[in-house]
Design an enzyme around this catalytic site. Structure first.
Site, PDB file in Angstrom:
ATOM      1  N   LYS A 173      -6.456  93.303  16.547  1.00 38.38           N
ATOM      2  CA  LYS A 173      -5.741  92.276  17.302  1.00 38.38           C
ATOM      3  C   LYS A 173      -6.588  91.851  18.497  1.00 38.38           C
ATOM      4  O   LYS A 173      -6.919  92.670  19.358  1.00 38.38           O
ATOM      5  CB  LYS A 173      -4.388  92.804  17.781  1.00 38.38           C
ATOM      6  N   ASP A 185      -7.700  80.916  21.680  1.00 36.39           N
ATOM      7  CA  ASP A 185      -9.064  81.432  21.480  1.00 36.39           C
ATOM      8  C   ASP A 185      -9.121  82.637  20.547  1.00 36.39           C
ATOM      9  O   ASP A 185     -10.206  83.142  20.246  1.00 36.39           O
ATOM     10  CB  ASP A 185      -9.704  81.780  22.832  1.00 36.39           C
ATOM     11  N   GLY A 186      -7.972  83.140  20.106  1.00 35.36           N
ATOM     12  CA  GLY A 186      -7.963  84.268  19.187  1.00 35.36           C
ATOM     13  C   GLY A 186      -8.280  85.608  19.830  1.00 35.36           C
ATOM     14  O   GLY A 186      -8.500  86.592  19.135  1.00 35.36           O
ATOM     15  N   ARG A 250       6.152  89.875   7.455  1.00 45.00           N
ATOM     16  CA  ARG A 250       7.287  89.567   8.313  1.00 45.00           C
ATOM     17  C   ARG A 250       8.259  88.649   7.588  1.00 45.00           C
ATOM     18  O   ARG A 250       7.935  88.095   6.540  1.00 45.00           O
ATOM     19  CB  ARG A 250       6.796  88.820   9.573  1.00 45.00           C
ATOM     20  N   ASP A 342       9.123  85.594  13.086  1.00 45.64           N
ATOM     21  CA  ASP A 342       7.750  86.001  12.758  1.00 45.64           C
ATOM     22  C   ASP A 342       7.406  87.355  13.362  1.00 45.64           C
ATOM     23  O   ASP A 342       6.335  87.897  13.079  1.00 45.64           O
ATOM     24  CB  ASP A 342       6.744  84.939  13.227  1.00 45.64           C
ATOM     25  N   ASN A 343       8.311  87.906  14.168  1.00 44.87           N
ATOM     26  CA  ASN A 343       8.112  89.242  14.735  1.00 44.87           C
ATOM     27  C   ASN A 343       9.067  90.264  14.136  1.00 44.87           C
ATOM     28  O   ASN A 343       9.320  91.314  14.727  1.00 44.87           O
ATOM     29  CB  ASN A 343       8.297  89.213  16.253  1.00 44.87           C
TER      30      ASN A 343
END
Length: 590
Positions: A173, A185-186, A250, A342-343
């Site tokens: 991550k 920016d990832g 998810r 999505d979590n």
């Protein structure tokens, strides 16, 4: 889709709004035992990184993106995009690691001593055998459909099969841009990475299903973040967490394909088959003899047999796992802060540690997320309802793909309410050391705690010191709770004395000894939880290059129910500075 009107869940909501839902730490000793069994791997299997047993079922069995570039875009008809980590690195350092997680992977803990370990897990060097990819998913954010989201800064390296044939995904991550990064920016910063690393492990040792964390490294580069979204960005140290889970699928992994119409509905089926095959294999071979059936409750008294539809049986199990998970959160006072679909893990895991917080002073409206402040959608008291709302979206997705019927979808949601209440009552009963569930007693207790802002964790730990002795003088009843009941006036003292009297009367009927009850209560009421201010102290030191406090804090959180002589400071009430912005509450910025 709005939440259904289910009686069991309406009852939950009523309790919550009256400060009477504050479910305790999960008392499921079987679950904790299973977690511990996962840790107790064959001590003889100790592999080097190059010897890990990879098996890339996700990319092998599911449709992928034909493109491999990282240009932000809509990724259609695919569950993932192959993409390599690309974070800039300069003299990376290993901050902390979990030998428990290494055992899950059969990884020799001596590997943490390798000179190139930080290079590999900062993404500067590839991990031999990995086939990295970013997952495609969508989701509802704060109740609104957000469309495609996906792994914008998380890159899965692949799946490890350990010596017990357990499947574990490794994911970096903060490893760089993917097609799902949109305008970001990832990357990830040290403060959020420390929080995720520590809380992943802390939750596990509390007995709560969660993703895990193998290690945390700094990249040696700085990342610009506007922490409070107030137009004042600053540079912060960059970092990468290696997350580990049996799957990072998810609810949104299924939603994105259902949202794209008829052409992608087949992917919902394919992904469901994949999930059941690898993570719910017991549902593949159900027989009629198992009698997994339910009555619709309608006039015709129709009975639907879940053994005739594995997707319905699966949806019910996802629903129940989710309900059980959230009951456990309530038990330890954990507030997720960003319960978007999505979590939400389809395995019932705690996933994605953005703004989170454990309750200090008991406040049902507490949210750790500054973005959530206007409506407090994800506050502590709302978590059970939000879990149901999210399950409703998941059921709708499966219905759209014609995998389950409307009646089965309704039952999926009904089971959520029933399972939550079952677990809640069992949790609260053991948390208070009661012989049986007593709603009135528990409701009154939580109301008192809310009025006086009593520290959630410390109070329940102290409660085990109450004796089941009806002869204790009235003016001595509150002595065992003195450290938690601070600055209460005469009126509130009378309210608490009255409650303790009722509590002792209930205890005296159990027949258990004080010693037995205390041991039982202390096994579910932690002394140590990962308070936000403890995280912040560790972050402050780490940003100055001192990682020892992170490592020390990790060791404390690995034994949350033990007394740990010499570590009492980690159980103290938060200092005044703990309530400043950026400590007790955070934004979604990372």
């Amino acid at each position: 889709m709005d939440s259904p009107s289910i009686a069991a869940v309406d009852s939950i909501t009523d309790d919550l709004k009256n400060q009477s839902l504050n479910s305790s730490h999960n008392n499921n000793n079987n679950e904790i035992a299973n977690n511990n069994n996962n840790n107790n791997k064959d001590k003889g299997v100790k592999l080097k990184l190059e010897e890990l047993n990879w098996d890339h079922s996700f990319v092998r069995e599911l449709p992928g993106d034909p493109r491999t570039d990282i240009i932000p875009r809509e990724v259609l008809h695919a569950c993932y995009t192959k993409v390599s980590p690309s974070a800039e690195v300069e003299n990376p350092q290993l901050v902390s690691w979990s030998e428990w997680v290494a055992e899950l992977l059969d990884l020799d803990p001596k590997e943490f001593e390798r000179s190139d370990f930080a290079q590999i897990f900062s993404s500067a060097s590839p991990l031999v055998g990995g086939v990295p990819y970013a997952q495609c998913y969508g989701g509802h954010q704060f109740g609104m459909w957000a469309g495609q989201l996906g792994d914008g800064r998380a890159i899965t390296l692949g799946e490890i099969l350990n010596s017990k044939s357990e499947r574990w995904e490794l994911q970096l991550k903060g490893a760089g841009k993917t097609p799902y990064s949109r305008f970001a920016d990832g990357l990830a910063v040290l403060r959020s990475s420390v929080r995720e690393f520590l809380c992943s492990e802390a939750m596990h040792f509390l007995g709560i299903p969660t993703t895990r964390a193998l290690c945390l490294v700094t990249t040696g580069k700085y990342v610009t973040r506007d922490m409070f979204y107030d137009g004042n960005p600053k540079e912060e140290p960059g970092a990468i967490v290696c997350r580990v889970a049996q799957s990072f699928l998810r609810f949104g992994s299924f939603q994105i394909h259902a949202s794209r119409g008829k052409e992608d509905l087949e992917i919902v089926c394919t992904l469901s088959d994949y999930t059941i095959r690898h993570h719910y294999p017991h549902l593949e071979n159900m027989s009629k003899s198992e009698s997994v059936s339910f009555s619709t409750g309608e006039e015709d008294n129709e009975v639907v047999d879940l053994t005739s539809n594995k997707y319905a049986a699966w949806a019910v199990e996802v629903s129940e796992r989710t309900a059980s998970l959230i009951a456990r959160w309530q038990g330890v006072g954990f507030t997720h802060g960003v319960l978007n679909t999505d979590n939400m893990s389809v395995l019932g895991l705690t996933i994605d540690y953005g703004p989170f917080g454990f309750l200090d002073a008991f406040d049902p409206s507490y949210t750790p997320n500054t973005t959530d402040l206007p409506g407090r959608r994800y506050c502590f008291a709302n978590q059970p309802d939000i879990g149901l709302w999210n399950i409703a979206q998941f059921a709708t997705t499966l219905s759209a793909a014609k995998l389950i019927t409307d009646k089965e979808a309704n039952y999926v949601m009904e089971r959520y309410g029933t399972k939550f209440m079952d677990d809640y009552q069992a949790i609260m009963t053991q948390k208070l050391g009661l012989p049986k569930y007593n709603k009135q007693l528990i409701s009154k207790l939580l109301n008192n705690m809310a009025v006086d802002k009593v520290d959630y964790t410390n109070f329940f730990r102290l409660l085990a010191n109450i004796k089941a002795d009806l002869t204790v003088p009235e003016d001595e009843l509150l002595i065992p709770l003195k450290a938690a009941l601070l600055d209460i006036g005469k009126e509130r003292k009378e309210a608490w004395t009255s409650w303790v009297k009722s509590y002792i009367e209930e205890l005296s009927a159990s027949g258990n000894s004080d010693e037995q009850r205390k041991a039982s209560m202390n096994s579910v009421n932690p002394k140590y939880i990962l308070r936000n201010y403890l995280c912040q102290s560790a972050i402050d030191a780490a940003e100055m290059g001192d990682f020892e406090e992170i490592r020390r804090l990790l060791k404390v959180m690995e034994h949350p129910f033990d007394e740990q002589p010499g570590m009492e400071k980690y159980a103290r009430l938060p200092p005044a500075w703990a309530y400043r912005p950026g400590v007790c509450m955070l934004s979604c910025s990372s």
